[in-house]
Write an enzyme that holds these catalytic residues in place. Structure first.
Site, PDB file in Angstrom:
ATOM      1  N   HIS A 155       0.917  -1.301  -0.051  1.00 26.50           N
ATOM      2  CA  HIS A 155       0.358   0.319   0.116  1.00 26.50           C
ATOM      3  C   HIS A 155       0.737   1.199   0.057  1.00 26.50           C
ATOM      4  CE1 HIS A 155      -3.724  -2.785   1.162  1.00 26.50           C
ATOM      5  NE2 HIS A 155      -2.208  -3.231   1.672  1.00 26.50           N
ATOM      6  N   SER A 276      15.268  20.180 -18.474  1.00 32.67           N
ATOM      7  CA  SER A 276      13.804  20.849 -18.348  1.00 32.67           C
ATOM      8  C   SER A 276      14.360  22.872 -19.183  1.00 32.67           C
ATOM      9  CB  SER A 276      13.299  21.200 -16.808  1.00 32.67           C
ATOM     10  OG  SER A 276      12.716  22.669 -17.143  1.00 32.67           O
ATOM     11  N   LYS A 282      16.162  20.549 -13.119  1.00 36.76           N
ATOM     12  CA  LYS A 282      16.507  19.740 -13.163  1.00 36.76           C
ATOM     13  C   LYS A 282      16.297  17.675 -14.221  1.00 36.76           C
ATOM     14  CE  LYS A 282      12.153  18.983 -12.574  1.00 36.76           C
ATOM     15  NZ  LYS A 282      11.229  19.330 -12.859  1.00 36.76           N
ATOM     16  N   GLU A 289       9.013   7.322 -18.097  1.00 35.47           N
ATOM     17  CA  GLU A 289       8.203   8.293 -17.980  1.00 35.47           C
ATOM     18  C   GLU A 289       7.504   7.509 -19.703  1.00 35.47           C
ATOM     19  OE1 GLU A 289       7.624  11.652 -16.968  1.00 35.47           O
ATOM     20  OE2 GLU A 289       9.232  11.742 -15.936  1.00 35.47           O
TER      21      GLU A 289
END
Ligand code: ARG
Length: 460
Positions: A155, A276, A282, A289
């Site tokens: 969880h 970025s 970044k 992704e």
């Protein structure tokens, strides 16, 4: 002269031609189409349907067409509709009327079925190789960084301490099942439809085994109608891809989480990170992704292939031309994604000792197991430890507040020995049950998996 000019007075509308042609997709399998024609011609000659001279001419012409397509010195126009008509047309250019004999005892229906199976055989071999590679990279990672203690979650709540190697092995075993599925699907792809004709076979004395053997197929598809209608092997491959991508997307999701500042368990290599356009600091896990995002597409490909043949009467219907886009996309995307994740995993760094696992309640189960070792029934032990957790929380802290005396207040079997037992390394190493977290168990699983996938131990 067009292929079916005998039947029609007028040609197709230009819009119809554009709508109908599939050359762009088909060109990906021109090698397979020509291999199929070479094998078919050799078979026709073998059974006496072509003379040696005719067979030789067809072979010479087909090799010339293959060379032109490879070198880009000839590109078929849309009026040729598909790769099968394009090759036959161009063959005529090279060898003249004898080209018209090649289509004896075959149709585009068994041709296209054969081409796709040949294409798949090659790409499944690529997928299998990439899966072996990714599992190998994960196993190397278990050996290099696996002895890093991390929280095991359920969880996404801290559950029990584990070695990172235990977690990575879970992915590696699951991927090895994807590899098994791939190999099993490969067996069903490996059957030759050529010689089925449109659906009914042929009156000519062909030898389908001869063609199948020349193309390296394991067997022939027995029923001619099945040979041209079946798309279940494509659906099965797409399902293998979709399952694999679902797995990869889970792993990718973890990489995204683990590379965040909050987790900071891994740092992806420069080669697999992106920056970025506005935020200079970044370091984005785009590779992971994208794998996660592409999984959605591959699941869509599987749905398209299932729906495509749903409710279609036998045998061939032109609907089926739409099978190649989703099939090729599913396989290409999966091969690329497995390869990218192998690159990512091979090039990241793991922050050892990132987590302090002694302070919180991660050893609660270990404390309960200690009591079980003292003869206390597990349910009672669970209850006792639950009360200890609650007490610590009420005091605004966690297990770091525990003392031998404090523990003894909760249960007569608790005291100094229990306190000593609250050590994450001990807790992990005590779990020696088959499949448990102990390092010896991890090592055993690594060797097991290496031999199962046929991947040598690169770390000696
Ligand atoms: N381009 C077709 C396809 O990909 C080849 C088979 C065409 N057969 C036919 N009867 N029109 O499915």
């Amino acid at each position: 002269m067009g292929m079916w000019d005998g039947r029609f007075e007028g040609g197709p509308a230009e819009e119809m031609q554009r709508f109908s042609e599939s050359l762009e997709v088909d060109l990906r399998m021109f090698e397979q189409d020509i291999a199929g024609s070479l094998a078919h011609a050799a078979m026709l000659q073998h059974v006496g349907l072509l003379t040696e001279d005719e067979g030789g001419e067809l072979e010479r012409g087909l090799l010339a067409v293959a060379a032109e397509l490879r070198e880009g010195t000839w590109t078929p126009g849309p009026e040729l509709e598909d790769i099968h008509m394009a090759v036959e047309h161009r063959l005529g250019h090279h060898v003249g009327p004898v080209a018209g004999k090649l289509h004896t005892a075959r149709s585009r229906n068994d041709q296209v079925a054969t081409d796709v199976r040949l294409w798949l055989k090659g790409r499944l071999t690529d997928l299998e190789a990439q899966l072996v590679r990714l599992v190998g990279v994960l196993l190397d990672r278990v050996e290099s960084d696996g002895r890093t203690l991390i929280p095991g979650y359920t969880h996404l709540q801290r559950g029990q301490p584990i070695w990172l190697g235990h977690h990575l092995l879970a992915h590696a075993f699951a991927l090895s099942r994807d590899l098994d599925r791939c190999r099993e699907a490969h067996v069903r792809v490996d059957a030759c439809p050529l010689g089925a004709g449109a659906m009914a076979g042929t009156p000519h004395p062909i030898d389908r085994e001869h063609t199948a053997a020349a193309l390296g197929f394991g067997c022939v598809v027995e029923n001619a109608m099945d040979a041209v209608s079946a798309r279940d092997h494509m659906q099965e491959v797409a399902a293998v891809c979709a399952i694999t991508m679902t797995r990869l997307s889970r792993m990718a999701g973890e990489l995204v989480l683990w590379s965040s500042a909050e987790f900071a368990l891994v740092r992806l290599g420069d080669a697999w990170s992106t920056g970025s356009s506005i935020m200079p600091q970044k370091r984005n896990p785009d590779a992971a992704e994208l794998v996660r995002g592409k999984a959605a597409r591959v699941v869509g490909d599987l749905m398209a292939l299932l729906n495509l043949s749903k409710g279609l009467p036998l045998a061939y219907m032109r609907d089926l031309q739409e099978d190649k886009d989703p099939l090729f996309d599913a396989v290409d995307t999966t091969v690329a994604s497995v390869s990218v994740l192998a690159g990512v995993w091979g090039d990241l760094s793991v922050h050892a000792d990132r987590f302090d696992l002694t302070g919180d309640f991660l050893l609660a189960t270990e404390l309960a197991d200690f009591l079980v070792g003292e003869g206390v029934p597990f349910r009672e032990a669970h209850h006792v430890v639950g009360r200890i957790v609650r007490r610590c929380e009420e005091q605004g802290g966690n297990f770091s507040l525990l003392t031998a005396e404090g523990l003894a207040d909760h249960h007569p079997a608790l005291g100094e020995a229990a306190l000593q037992a609250l050590d994450p390394v001990q807790a992990v190493e005590r779990r020696t049950s088959r499949g448990g977290t102990a390092w010896a168990e991890i090592s055993r699983q690594v060797s097991l998996l290496r031999s199962a996938i046929g991947n040598a131990d690169t770390n000696g």
